[in-house]
Design a protein around this motif. Structure first.
Motif, mmCIF file in Angstrom:
data_model
loop_
_atom_site.group_PDB
_atom_site.id
_atom_site.type_symbol
_atom_site.label_atom_id
_atom_site.label_comp_id
_atom_site.label_asym_id
_atom_site.label_seq_id
_atom_site.Cartn_x
_atom_site.Cartn_y
_atom_site.Cartn_z
ATOM 1 N N GLU A 219 -6.867 -9.431 2.911
ATOM 2 C CA GLU A 219 -5.865 -9.531 3.982
ATOM 3 C C GLU A 219 -4.516 -8.994 3.521
ATOM 4 O OE1 GLU A 219 -7.087 -13.442 6.585
ATOM 5 O OE2 GLU A 219 -6.335 -13.772 4.555
ATOM 6 N N LEU A 220 -4.114 -9.356 2.323
ATOM 7 C CA LEU A 220 -2.819 -8.921 1.811
ATOM 8 C C LEU A 220 -2.782 -7.408 1.616
ATOM 9 C CD1 LEU A 220 -2.359 -11.769 -0.808
ATOM 10 C CD2 LEU A 220 -1.002 -11.480 1.271
ATOM 11 N N LYS A 221 -3.798 -6.878 0.965
ATOM 12 C CA LYS A 221 -3.813 -5.447 0.671
ATOM 13 C C LYS A 221 -3.926 -4.614 1.942
ATOM 14 C CE LYS A 221 -4.090 -1.991 -2.353
ATOM 15 N NZ LYS A 221 -4.172 -0.846 -1.446
ATOM 16 N N HIS A 222 -4.786 -5.023 2.867
ATOM 17 C CA HIS A 222 -4.949 -4.257 4.097
ATOM 18 C C HIS A 222 -3.683 -4.291 4.959
ATOM 19 C CE1 HIS A 222 -9.647 -4.072 4.259
ATOM 20 N NE2 HIS A 222 -9.137 -3.510 3.199
ATOM 21 N N THR A 223 -2.982 -5.428 4.956
ATOM 22 C CA THR A 223 -1.724 -5.509 5.707
ATOM 23 C C THR A 223 -0.684 -4.589 5.094
ATOM 24 O OG1 THR A 223 -2.195 -7.811 6.254
ATOM 25 C CG2 THR A 223 0.058 -7.054 6.572
ATOM 26 N N PHE A 224 -0.592 -4.597 3.781
ATOM 27 C CA PHE A 224 0.333 -3.727 3.063
ATOM 28 C C PHE A 224 0.064 -2.260 3.414
ATOM 29 C CE2 PHE A 224 1.871 -1.460 -0.711
ATOM 30 C CZ PHE A 224 3.098 -2.071 -0.941
ATOM 31 N N ASP A 225 -1.202 -1.868 3.403
ATOM 32 C CA ASP A 225 -1.560 -0.486 3.730
ATOM 33 C C ASP A 225 -1.292 -0.174 5.200
ATOM 34 O OD1 ASP A 225 -2.372 -0.204 1.129
ATOM 35 O OD2 ASP A 225 -4.511 -0.395 1.548
ATOM 36 N N LEU A 226 -1.622 -1.129 6.081
ATOM 37 C CA LEU A 226 -1.446 -0.927 7.516
ATOM 38 C C LEU A 226 0.010 -0.643 7.868
ATOM 39 C CD1 LEU A 226 -2.902 -1.139 10.348
ATOM 40 C CD2 LEU A 226 -2.060 -3.495 10.404
ATOM 41 N N LEU A 227 0.927 -1.295 7.153
ATOM 42 C CA LEU A 227 2.349 -1.133 7.425
ATOM 43 C C LEU A 227 2.970 0.047 6.675
ATOM 44 C CD1 LEU A 227 3.443 -4.879 7.362
ATOM 45 C CD2 LEU A 227 3.064 -3.432 9.353
ATOM 46 N N GLY A 228 2.148 0.810 5.968
ATOM 47 C CA GLY A 228 2.657 1.987 5.279
ATOM 48 C C GLY A 228 3.232 1.708 3.917
ATOM 49 N N GLY A 229 2.834 0.599 3.306
ATOM 50 C CA GLY A 229 3.395 0.240 2.011
ATOM 51 C C GLY A 229 3.145 1.253 0.929
#
Length: 329
Positions: A219-229
């Motif tokens: 969840e953490l990694k996918h959210t980070f990627d989703l937001l363009g991190g």
């Protein structure tokens, strides 16, 4: 944002911290759109957050007292200093230094001094205490760039590691904001081998489970990627292209951070925050859980709400991302 587009996007978004919305795209609840902390030196604390976490300064003002208000002596009498920092994946953080606000029997300076004394620069004499949960927690996939910066600056740090909900190892670093006494915590699922030996598991009396994030690594990694991190670098933006003195590896910028939790110590009911939010918003469907660890004699509660990322404020874009609010006692 709860469905996504393209091959595999629906599954990818479902494994993130994106807040479910109804068919009209609305969400019943409240936003976390900023966090404000009292500071004994707001400008120095703002500089610390920019240097240590890669945020950007967007507010730096001295507020003058108005005639008739407490503290007014003459025109332009300073009443307060207000500093704000932001990052692409967090709400705004405010540091407020007041020269005139009523402080009660225990002034702010005494609270800050006490908290910092308890932290003891996380030296060998440090002992876990009840104010360790007075913290803001951020996620980034890899701690290594931060560890390099913090090591160079000799910032006081506490290193812990734990096994997350999905069995993956997580790494946590806590640091005090110098003139507030409160803590910032950065959590990641990777750190370079050079630093792995610095991390200890939580001791029995530190109530490790109350310090674990309620989210999986996925969840953490996918959210980070989703937001363009992965594609951005916040502190790069504070570097002037016209100033050669800020060139070089030490100023190459730090990875982005995603705010994932705000925590605070509690002495009373663990559902106080939920009760307050229900009364303030009229919403009674908050995602709420209470936990009790009888082995370590500690308990905590979690309320899930939404955060308003500063970059999306006053824009047409809005990605409702969960943030956990935790009370610990």
């Amino acid at each position: 944002p709860t469905t996504g587009t393209g091959t595999g996007e629906e599954q990818r978004v479902s494994n993130t911290l994106v807040v479910p919305t109804d068919s009209s795209g609305t969400y019943d609840g409240a936003y976390v759109f900023k966090k404000t902390m009292a500071s004994m030196d707001a400008r120095r604390d703002g500089e610390f957050l920019v240097d240590a976490l890669g945020f950007m300064t967007d507010i730096n003002t001295t507020v003058s007292c108005s005639p008739g208000t407490p503290g007014f002596v003459a025109q332009e009498t300073p009443c307060a200093v207000r500093v704000g920092v932001v990052g692409e994946l967090i709400p705004e953080i405010h540091l407020y230094e007041s020269f005139v606000s009523p402080e009660g029997p225990i002034p702010v300076a005494d609270w800050v001094a006490m908290w910092n004394q308890l932290h003891s620069n996380f030296s060998d004499s440090f002992e876990w205490h009840e104010f360790m949960s007075m913290a803001s927690t951020f996620y980034t996939p890899d701690l290594s760039p931060f560890m390099k910066r913090w090591e160079q600056r000799k910032y006081a740090r506490l290193h812990r590691t734990y096994t997350g909900q999905d069995g993956k190892q997580m790494y946590s670093v806590r640091m005090p904001i110098p003139n507030t006494g409160t803590l910032v915590e950065v959590v990641a699922d990777h750190v370079g081998k050079k630093w792995q030996g610095d991390f200890e598991v939580y001791k029995d009396y530190e109530c490790g489970p109350s310090n674990h994030l309620p989210y999986t690594q996925v969840e953490l990694k996918h959210t980070f990627d989703l937001l363009g991190g992965e594609a951005s670098n916040s502190s790069q933006m504070s570097i002037s292209d016209d100033d050669k003195s800020d060139d070089g590896p030490d100023n190459a910028g730090l990875p982005l951070l995603l705010l994932v939790q705000i925590s605070h110590p509690a002495t009373g009911r663990l559902d106080d925050l939920k009760t307050y939010l229900e009364a303030a918003t009229g919403v009674t469907t908050w995602a709420y859980t209470e936990h009790n660890d009888t082995t370590q004699q500690c308990s905590w509660s979690d309320v899930t709400t939404e955060q308003l990322i500063a970059e999306e404020d006053n824009s047409m874009q809005e990605t409702p991302i969960k943030v956990n609010l935790r009370l610990t006692k």
